[in-house]
Design a protein around this motif. Structure first.
Motif, short mmCIF file in Angstrom:
data_model
loop_
_atom_site.label_atom_id
_atom_site.label_comp_id
_atom_site.label_asym_id
_atom_site.label_seq_id
_atom_site.Cartn_x
_atom_site.Cartn_y
_atom_site.Cartn_z
N LYS A 134 5.17 1.61 -0.77
CA LYS A 134 5.74 1.50 -1.98
C LYS A 134 6.86 2.72 -1.90
CE LYS A 134 5.19 1.28 -7.07
NZ LYS A 134 4.28 1.04 -8.12
N LYS B 169 -5.30 6.07 -8.73
CA LYS B 169 -4.12 5.51 -8.11
C LYS B 169 -3.45 6.81 -7.74
CE LYS B 169 -0.59 3.77 -10.24
NZ LYS B 169 0.23 2.60 -11.05
N SER C 143 2.99 14.00 -4.00
CA SER C 143 2.39 12.82 -4.50
C SER C 143 1.82 12.85 -5.71
CB SER C 143 0.76 12.70 -3.47
OG SER C 143 -0.08 13.87 -4.00
N GLU D 269 1.30 3.58 -1.90
CA GLU D 269 0.51 3.56 -3.21
C GLU D 269 -1.13 3.06 -2.75
OE1 GLU D 269 -0.41 0.51 -6.76
OE2 GLU D 269 1.44 1.27 -6.70
N LEU E 135 0.11 7.91 -5.71
CA LEU E 135 1.67 7.61 -5.04
C LEU E 135 2.07 8.55 -4.11
CD1 LEU E 135 3.28 6.33 -8.69
CD2 LEU E 135 2.30 4.95 -6.61
N VAL F 116 9.22 5.12 -4.20
CA VAL F 116 8.83 5.60 -5.41
C VAL F 116 10.00 6.64 -5.65
CG1 VAL F 116 7.47 6.75 -7.29
CG2 VAL F 116 6.55 5.22 -5.35
N SER G 292 -5.23 2.95 -3.82
CA SER G 292 -6.32 2.63 -4.73
C SER G 292 -7.37 3.59 -4.15
CB SER G 292 -6.66 1.23 -4.84
OG SER G 292 -5.46 0.59 -5.50
#
Length: 241
Positions: free
Chosen positions: A225, A60, A69, A40, A62, A227, A42
């Motif tokens: 992260k 953001k 993505s 993840e 991911l 996902v 920013s």
């Protein structure tokens, strides 16, 4: 960057002893840039005019580490908008829409940044090394890698990247459109050494010949992260409404 683009260009120091020529080198670029696992990020884009920041946007991103993505718009006026990039397609979901629409990666996002600059720039998947060359001398010596797209889903038809010969720190890149036109340039202005690799955390995007107006892309934070793969489908986007 996976995206921007070169959003995190990092390089193995072991390649510094020889000119990089193999496709495995591009795989290494993607892997050391955080492509081997979910993450993840920013991200912030800011328009710069004569050295003064005029406007900015926050996102953001991911990444599932498998070629997909998901970009989420965070500013109040755009909250709810999302961009999904898969291995073959890119989809946009507007804040008030219930249906995702297919869009080209080259679509403008903000300033000089396109959707593909932050949602899709997978070198190993989308490009192959067409030519390499040495340029400059001494401290100015660099490797130039010319990359050709090998996927119709690639953001750009060609990419040229310059790396410093002594340590392979990323210096700059040029991106070319399907017409052959030089679409934009990137200057990597803040790189951080991470063990034997480089992480590009801030760069400037600009149209060719433009010296006053630029778009600054900053990676403000990155964390691992995992996902679910189900998140990276148009159907999932639409179900979140």
């Amino acid at each position: 960057m996976r995206n921007l683009s070169l959003l995190l260009l990092a390089l193995f120091a072991g390649f510094a002893q020889a000119m990089p020529t193999s496709q495995q080198f591009l795989t290494a670029l993607d892997a050391t840039a955080g492509q081997s696992g979910g993450s993840e990020k920013s991200l912030r884009l800011a328009r710069i005019d004569n050295g003064v920041e005029r406007d900015s946007r926050n996102f953001k991103v991911l990444d599932n580490g498998k070629g997909a993505s998901l970009v989420e718009f965070l500013d109040p006026a755009e909250r709810g908008q999302k961009v999904l990039s898969t291995q073959t397609e890119m989809w946009f979901l507007g804040g008030g829409s219930r249906r995702a629409i297919k869009v080209p990666p080259i679509s403008r996002l903000f300033g000089d940044a396109s959707l593909g600059d932050i949602a899709r720039l997978n070198l190993a998947q989308d490009y192959q090394i067409a030519a390499t060359a040495a340029e400059g001398e001494g401290r100015e010596a660099s490797w130039r890698l010319n990359l050709d797209a090998r996927s119709e889903a690639a953001t750009y038809s060609k990419v040229t990247i310059w790396l410093r010969q002594s340590d392979l720190e990323p210096l700059r890149a040029h991106y070319f459109l399907a017409s052959g036109k030089h679409g934009k340039s990137a200057e990597f202005v803040r790189n951080r050494r991470v063990g034997a690799a480089w992480s590009s955390e801030e760069w400037l995007l600009a149209e060719p010949g433009e010296n006053q107006r630029r778009t600054r892309l900053t990676i403000e934070a990155v964390r691992a992260k995992e996902v679910p793969d189900a998140w990276f489908t148009p159907r999932y986007l639409e179900m979140q409404r």
